[in-house]
Design a protein around this motif. Structure first.
Motif, PDB file in Angstrom:
ATOM      1  N   VAL A 142     -56.757  69.193   3.540  1.00  0.00           N
ATOM      2  CA  VAL A 142     -56.963  67.923   3.397  1.00  0.00           C
ATOM      3  C   VAL A 142     -58.201  67.449   3.839  1.00  0.00           C
ATOM      4  CG1 VAL A 142     -56.062  65.743   4.077  1.00  0.00           C
ATOM      5  CG2 VAL A 142     -54.567  67.326   3.352  1.00  0.00           C
ATOM      6  N   SER A 143     -58.455  67.875   5.091  1.00  0.00           N
ATOM      7  CA  SER A 143     -60.002  67.619   5.616  1.00  0.00           C
ATOM      8  C   SER A 143     -61.093  68.189   4.719  1.00  0.00           C
ATOM      9  CB  SER A 143     -60.019  68.121   7.302  1.00  0.00           C
ATOM     10  OG  SER A 143     -61.397  67.922   7.675  1.00  0.00           O
ATOM     11  N   ALA A 144     -61.154  69.388   4.448  1.00  0.00           N
ATOM     12  CA  ALA A 144     -62.199  69.999   3.397  1.00  0.00           C
ATOM     13  C   ALA A 144     -62.069  69.114   2.142  1.00  0.00           C
ATOM     14  CB  ALA A 144     -61.805  71.445   3.298  1.00  0.00           C
ATOM     15  N   ALA A 145     -61.107  68.662   1.445  1.00  0.00           N
ATOM     16  CA  ALA A 145     -61.097  67.902   0.431  1.00  0.00           C
ATOM     17  C   ALA A 145     -61.604  66.476   0.573  1.00  0.00           C
ATOM     18  CB  ALA A 145     -59.636  68.109  -0.221  1.00  0.00           C
ATOM     19  N   SER A 146     -61.522  66.013   1.521  1.00  0.00           N
ATOM     20  CA  SER A 146     -61.976  64.679   1.937  1.00  0.00           C
ATOM     21  C   SER A 146     -63.333  64.781   2.223  1.00  0.00           C
ATOM     22  CB  SER A 146     -60.973  63.935   3.104  1.00  0.00           C
ATOM     23  OG  SER A 146     -59.668  63.960   3.098  1.00  0.00           O
ATOM     24  N   ALA A 147     -63.839  65.780   2.691  1.00  0.00           N
ATOM     25  CA  ALA A 147     -65.209  65.874   2.727  1.00  0.00           C
ATOM     26  C   ALA A 147     -66.249  66.508   1.542  1.00  0.00           C
ATOM     27  CB  ALA A 147     -65.439  66.880   3.884  1.00  0.00           C
ATOM     28  N   GLY A 148     -65.264  66.623   0.556  1.00  0.00           N
ATOM     29  CA  GLY A 148     -65.786  67.163  -0.633  1.00  0.00           C
ATOM     30  C   GLY A 148     -66.156  68.377  -1.092  1.00  0.00           C
ATOM     31  N   TYR A 149     -65.591  69.295  -0.361  1.00  0.00           N
ATOM     32  CA  TYR A 149     -65.964  70.798  -0.492  1.00  0.00           C
ATOM     33  C   TYR A 149     -65.102  71.345  -1.850  1.00  0.00           C
ATOM     34  CZ  TYR A 149     -68.104  71.319   3.970  1.00  0.00           C
ATOM     35  OH  TYR A 149     -68.871  71.287   5.045  1.00  0.00           O
ATOM     36  N   PHE A 150     -63.785  70.677  -2.134  1.00  0.00           N
ATOM     37  CA  PHE A 150     -63.427  70.841  -3.382  1.00  0.00           C
ATOM     38  C   PHE A 150     -62.490  69.701  -3.857  1.00  0.00           C
ATOM     39  CE2 PHE A 150     -61.180  72.956  -0.053  1.00  0.00           C
ATOM     40  CZ  PHE A 150     -59.831  72.335   0.017  1.00  0.00           C
ATOM     41  N   THR A 151     -61.992  69.689  -4.880  1.00  0.00           N
ATOM     42  CA  THR A 151     -61.388  68.517  -5.437  1.00  0.00           C
ATOM     43  C   THR A 151     -59.907  68.669  -5.447  1.00  0.00           C
ATOM     44  OG1 THR A 151     -63.004  67.933  -6.931  1.00  0.00           O
ATOM     45  CG2 THR A 151     -60.976  66.923  -7.488  1.00  0.00           C
ATOM     46  N   ASP A 152     -59.227  67.968  -4.756  1.00  0.00           N
ATOM     47  CA  ASP A 152     -57.746  68.033  -4.371  1.00  0.00           C
ATOM     48  C   ASP A 152     -57.251  66.730  -4.204  1.00  0.00           C
ATOM     49  OD1 ASP A 152     -54.972  68.288  -4.015  1.00  0.00           O
ATOM     50  OD2 ASP A 152     -55.342  70.372  -2.924  1.00  0.00           O
ATOM     51  N   ASP A 153     -56.877  66.154  -5.133  1.00  0.00           N
ATOM     52  CA  ASP A 153     -56.381  64.506  -4.938  1.00  0.00           C
ATOM     53  C   ASP A 153     -54.710  64.514  -4.450  1.00  0.00           C
ATOM     54  OD1 ASP A 153     -58.693  63.678  -5.675  1.00  0.00           O
ATOM     55  OD2 ASP A 153     -58.222  63.764  -8.120  1.00  0.00           O
ATOM     56  N   PHE A 154     -54.191  65.505  -4.327  1.00  0.00           N
ATOM     57  CA  PHE A 154     -52.699  65.697  -4.125  1.00  0.00           C
ATOM     58  C   PHE A 154     -52.433  66.147  -2.683  1.00  0.00           C
ATOM     59  CE2 PHE A 154     -53.822  66.778  -8.768  1.00  0.00           C
ATOM     60  CZ  PHE A 154     -53.378  65.291  -9.443  1.00  0.00           C
ATOM     61  N   GLN A 155     -53.215  67.139  -2.477  1.00  0.00           N
ATOM     62  CA  GLN A 155     -52.768  67.750  -0.929  1.00  0.00           C
ATOM     63  C   GLN A 155     -52.533  66.514   0.319  1.00  0.00           C
ATOM     64  OE1 GLN A 155     -52.801  71.492  -0.373  1.00  0.00           O
ATOM     65  NE2 GLN A 155     -51.134  70.533   0.578  1.00  0.00           N
ATOM     66  N   LYS A 156     -53.297  65.439   0.073  1.00  0.00           N
ATOM     67  CA  LYS A 156     -53.055  64.427   1.083  1.00  0.00           C
ATOM     68  C   LYS A 156     -51.626  63.928   1.212  1.00  0.00           C
ATOM     69  CE  LYS A 156     -55.020  60.787  -2.223  1.00  0.00           C
ATOM     70  NZ  LYS A 156     -55.886  60.098  -2.467  1.00  0.00           N
ATOM     71  N   HIS A 157     -50.925  64.087   0.097  1.00  0.00           N
ATOM     72  CA  HIS A 157     -49.498  63.553  -0.095  1.00  0.00           C
ATOM     73  C   HIS A 157     -48.442  64.401   0.551  1.00  0.00           C
ATOM     74  CE1 HIS A 157     -50.621  60.509  -2.754  1.00  0.00           C
ATOM     75  NE2 HIS A 157     -51.429  61.187  -3.688  1.00  0.00           N
ATOM     76  N   PHE A 158     -49.088  65.570   1.329  1.00  0.00           N
ATOM     77  CA  PHE A 158     -48.081  66.530   1.982  1.00  0.00           C
ATOM     78  C   PHE A 158     -48.175  66.659   3.792  1.00  0.00           C
ATOM     79  CE2 PHE A 158     -48.177  67.966  -2.178  1.00  0.00           C
ATOM     80  CZ  PHE A 158     -46.783  68.473  -2.499  1.00  0.00           C
ATOM     81  N   VAL A 159     -48.914  65.543   4.015  1.00  0.00           N
ATOM     82  CA  VAL A 159     -49.297  65.240   5.364  1.00  0.00           C
ATOM     83  C   VAL A 159     -48.867  63.683   5.932  1.00  0.00           C
ATOM     84  CG1 VAL A 159     -51.343  67.140   5.542  1.00  0.00           C
ATOM     85  CG2 VAL A 159     -51.891  64.601   5.131  1.00  0.00           C
ATOM     86  N   SER A 160     -48.579  63.667   7.063  1.00  0.00           N
ATOM     87  CA  SER A 160     -48.197  62.175   7.679  1.00  0.00           C
ATOM     88  C   SER A 160     -49.333  61.807   8.325  1.00  0.00           C
ATOM     89  CB  SER A 160     -46.851  62.426   8.323  1.00  0.00           C
ATOM     90  OG  SER A 160     -47.111  63.265   9.547  1.00  0.00           O
ATOM     91  N   ARG A 161     -50.214  62.543   8.545  1.00  0.00           N
ATOM     92  CA  ARG A 161     -51.658  62.306   9.443  1.00  0.00           C
ATOM     93  C   ARG A 161     -52.698  62.972   8.872  1.00  0.00           C
ATOM     94  NH1 ARG A 161     -53.140  65.826  13.389  1.00  0.00           N
ATOM     95  NH2 ARG A 161     -51.361  67.543  13.769  1.00  0.00           N
ATOM     96  N   THR A 162     -53.967  62.578   9.234  1.00  0.00           N
ATOM     97  CA  THR A 162     -55.198  63.505   8.808  1.00  0.00           C
ATOM     98  C   THR A 162     -55.853  63.477   9.952  1.00  0.00           C
ATOM     99  OG1 THR A 162     -56.315  61.485   8.401  1.00  0.00           O
ATOM    100  CG2 THR A 162     -55.202  62.351   6.535  1.00  0.00           C
ATOM    101  N   CYS A 163     -56.799  64.597   9.945  1.00  0.00           N
ATOM    102  CA  CYS A 163     -57.687  64.691  11.127  1.00  0.00           C
ATOM    103  C   CYS A 163     -58.883  65.438  10.520  1.00  0.00           C
ATOM    104  CB  CYS A 163     -56.983  65.831  12.173  1.00  0.00           C
ATOM    105  SG  CYS A 163     -56.861  67.358  11.529  1.00  0.00           S
ATOM    106  N   ARG A 164     -60.017  65.165  11.384  1.00  0.00           N
ATOM    107  CA  ARG A 164     -61.107  65.868  10.649  1.00  0.00           C
ATOM    108  C   ARG A 164     -61.602  67.181  11.390  1.00  0.00           C
ATOM    109  NH1 ARG A 164     -65.301  64.638   6.908  1.00  0.00           N
ATOM    110  NH2 ARG A 164     -67.121  65.553   7.262  1.00  0.00           N
ATOM    111  N   ARG A 165     -61.544  68.333  10.505  1.00  0.00           N
ATOM    112  CA  ARG A 165     -61.848  69.381  10.983  1.00  0.00           C
ATOM    113  C   ARG A 165     -63.559  69.844  11.114  1.00  0.00           C
ATOM    114  NH1 ARG A 165     -56.948  70.692  13.008  1.00  0.00           N
ATOM    115  NH2 ARG A 165     -55.340  71.484  11.399  1.00  0.00           N
ATOM    116  N   SER A 166     -63.732  70.864  12.032  1.00  0.00           N
ATOM    117  CA  SER A 166     -65.187  71.282  12.034  1.00  0.00           C
ATOM    118  C   SER A 166     -65.867  71.578  10.492  1.00  0.00           C
ATOM    119  CB  SER A 166     -65.285  72.244  13.157  1.00  0.00           C
ATOM    120  OG  SER A 166     -64.865  73.522  12.587  1.00  0.00           O
TER     121      SER A 166
END
Length: 663
Positions: free
Chosen positions: A19-43
């Motif tokens: 989810v973090s990598a997709a949010s940063a634009g590394y690849f397109t995945d509009d659906f993975q975020k629906h499988f987490v209850s929270r988000t965090c920023r990875r390195s």
């Protein structure tokens, strides 16, 4: 906690990272975020690691869809699916429906959680056609979610009979083209049980491809850190010691009846199967400066495609047309081993990387900055470290909090006295501009820092700076590095050591390509440059000599026999007419560079392994510094290591000494 529960927990970390990598634009995945209850920023390092994984799986899926485009029906079976969003990406965003069905299998506890998340997301449910819950809330039944082209099944992969029965009961077809995915799944299973899965799949799906992404190569320092990490999570990598090499993985499938198998480590995949435009796009997303750790991670993960039936006639993992295939060679033949032994059990204050070290007297080594252990945590270090020899033992160390916190700078001894500090960075966003002159008082043991105005901005890091001379005048020759504007600088600069001003010095010949993380050392008034990473992101093995030639310098490229294996993040020294290359990172060969000795007159190359078996911890041979002692028979390695992907930060615990072979 049971091991299988710990294995399941790795799914949660992986999902958050995706989810973090997709949010940063590394690849397109509009659906993975629906499988987490929270988000965090990875390195950025985690982002890059998950990006190359996504690129590999997407490449394999796209190849399969392309190669089966004429089939009336095809299917994808994801084993150990976790919370991956494969179905929604393939049949949702890509619009591949009707002719493609997807089955996902994982532990019952995992798929029931996944089903609940699907139920709670209207965005996901809207992509499912004719969704039913075959057994309601009965958790004993295998099929957890059933729709027109997507089925979610709870089953233990170690029980092949039950797995076969669950798939048969859910309507899977054994006679149509099938892509089987296993991302970091088989490695957690008992090797005999995972072998059963491989053999079963080859017998049941006669027109199929089996894609595996997981770890290998456990025996070097990074591999040991990787294996220890999963052991500490109670999720041991059960197959990595049984199938440690890529050849072992390939044979594993061929011996189970698969007709064709191709396997690449992730450095090979990235170099061969990712377009240059995509690499440039990735580079633009966020500052990144952890090349060693990314390349080491990628040299310990692989993508494998085994094929069966008609699909075996079509090559898989095809390289991008614009890129030549990237080859990994066997390690160079070794003439012997150089023993690495502990310098002194009393010295423990050099747990760092990205620092620089110099011999400031026959009994004193000065180290500056870096990233490592300080005040009980990992951080940029703000100390100067002195390692002192007393009564023939390097056993005393002194630190003073005088350093400004920069790392990846250069530290150049000057004939006129002192050490010149140039460049470096405080973060990938913030390069260091000011120059410093360090002077060491051998009587008092004090280090004095004086700021020097160079009347120029030298905002670069991962560069080299070496004192050279021409007609009796001394200069600091600066080459390469990175900047905010350039991934690999080619510009060469000369600085007068007398007044610290820029000098226009003529240089003839063909200059080396722009690079960073190379090494440089002085020789006969000039400089010997070796290795480094090119603008393309691939290491080079070139050795280029800057030679005084009357009123100017000239470039001379040294041809070596055999060719020096490309490397970077190493250190180098010259003894007489022999160049010593110490450690580093390479991706064109397995393992870790040891000690390479190059004859600067004949170009003859001799390779030696560095034997660290006497140490109780893995010896990382990158991000270190090294000093050649006055006797020119011993070399001290100080610091070294790095952040090992998601496995934690590993720092060499103590300095070690190498007894050099006769040069």
């Amino acid at each position: 906690m049971k091991s299988e529960t710990c294995v399941q927990s790795t799914n949660d970390f992986s999902t958050l990272s995706k989810v973090s990598a997709a949010s940063a634009g590394y690849f397109t995945d509009d659906f993975q975020k629906h499988f987490v209850s929270r988000t965090c920023r990875r390195s950025p390092l985690i982002h890059r690691g998950y990006c190359v994984r996504a690129q590999a799986i997407t490449h394999c899926v796209n190849e399969f869809l392309q190669d089966t485009a004429e089939a009336p029906h095809r299917q994808v079976l994801s084993l150990g699916c976790g919370f991956d969003s494969l179905y929604f990406r393939v049949c949702g965003r890509m619009g591949v429906q009707r002719s493609t069905s997807i089955w996902e299998v994982d532990f019952p506890a995992v798929v029931h959680r996944k089903r609940l998340m699907v139920d709670q997301s209207q965005a996901l449910k809207s992509l499912l056609k004719n969704m039913t819950s075959p057994t309601g809330s009965n958790k004993k039944d295998a099929v957890v979610l059933d729709s027109q082209d997507y089925r979610l099944i709870g089953a233990d992969l170690s029980d092949v009979v039950a797995l076969d029965s669950a798939l048969e009961g859910s309507g899977i077809r054994w006679d149509c083209p099938t892509l089987i995915l296993a991302e970091v799944v088989l490695c957690y299973m008992d090797p005999a049980r995972s072998g059963d899965v491989i053999g079963w799949a080859g017998q049941r799906f006669l027109q199929s491809r089996f894609v595996v992404y997981e770890q290998f190569f456990p025996d070097d320092a990074f591999g040991r850190v990787m294996v220890d990490h999963f052991d500490s999570l109670n999720s041991p990598l059960r197959s990595v010691s049984v199938y440690p090499q890529l050849w072992d993985q390939e044979q594993r499938f061929l011996q189970k009846g698969w007709q064709r198998c191709r396997v690449l480590d992730m450095n090979q995949f990235s170099a061969s199967c990712v377009s240059e435009s995509e690499k440039l796009r990735i580079e633009s997303l966020e500052p990144f400066d952890e090349f060693e750790e990314l390349h080491l991670k990628c040299s310990h993960y692989f993508i494998l495609v085994a094929s069966q039936g008609d699909l075996a006639d079509i090559p898989a993992l095809r390289p991008v047309a614009e890129i030549a295939d990237f080859t990994v060679l066997p390690p160079p033949a070794s003439r012997g081993a150089v023993l690495a032994r502990l310098l002194s059990p009393a010295v423990c204050g050099l747990r760092r990387f990205g620092h620089r070290s110099c011999l400031v007297s026959p009994q004193s080594v000065l180290s500056t900055g870096g990233f490592g252990e300080g005040n009980g945590k990992h951080q940029r270090l703000r100390d100067l470290h002195l390692l002192l020899q007393e009564q023939d033992a390097w056993s005393r160390e002194v630190t003073t909090s005088q350093w400004d916190g920069r790392l990846l700078h250069s530290l150049t001894p000057l004939t006129s006295g002192g050490l010149l500090v140039l460049g470096g960075r405080f973060s990938p966003y913030r390069p260091a501009a000011e120059a410093q002159l360090l002077t060491y008082d051998n009587v008092t043991g004090q280090v004095t820092i004086t700021l020097r105005n160079l009347h120029l901005e030298l905002r670069r890091w991962r560069h080299t700076a070496t004192e050279v001379s021409l007609y009796g005048r001394f200069y600091v020759f600066v080459f390469g590095g990175r900047s905010l504007e350039s991934p690999a600088l080619q510009e060469a600069m000369f600085i007068h050591t007398e007044d610290m001003t820029m000098a226009q010095v003529p240089v003839e010949g063909v200059a080396p390509l722009g690079c960073h993380s190379h090494s440089s050392c002085g020789w006969k008034g000039g400089s010997v440059l070796s290795g480094g990473i090119l603008t393309s992101g691939v290491p080079t093995g070139s050795i280029t000599i800057l030679k005084p030639a009357g009123s100017h310098f000239s470039w001379e490229h040294l041809d070596t026999t055999p060719p020096v294996m490309p490397r970077y993040s190493h250190s180098s020294h010259v003894i007489g007419e022999k160049l010593l290359l110490v450690g580093g990172v390479w991706i064109h060969a397995r393992g870790v560079p040891g000690l390479t000795i190059v004859d600067l007159i004949t170009g003859q190359v001799s390779e030696y392994r560095i034997d660290s078996t006497s140490l109780e911890w893995p010896l990382m041979l990158h991000g270190h510094s090294s000093v050649l002692l006055a006797d020119k028979k011993h070399l001290i390695l100080l610091g070294g290591g790095g952040t090992c992907f998601s496995f934690g930060t590993h720092l060499n615990r103590q300095p070690v000494v190498l007894e050099l072979p006769c040069c």
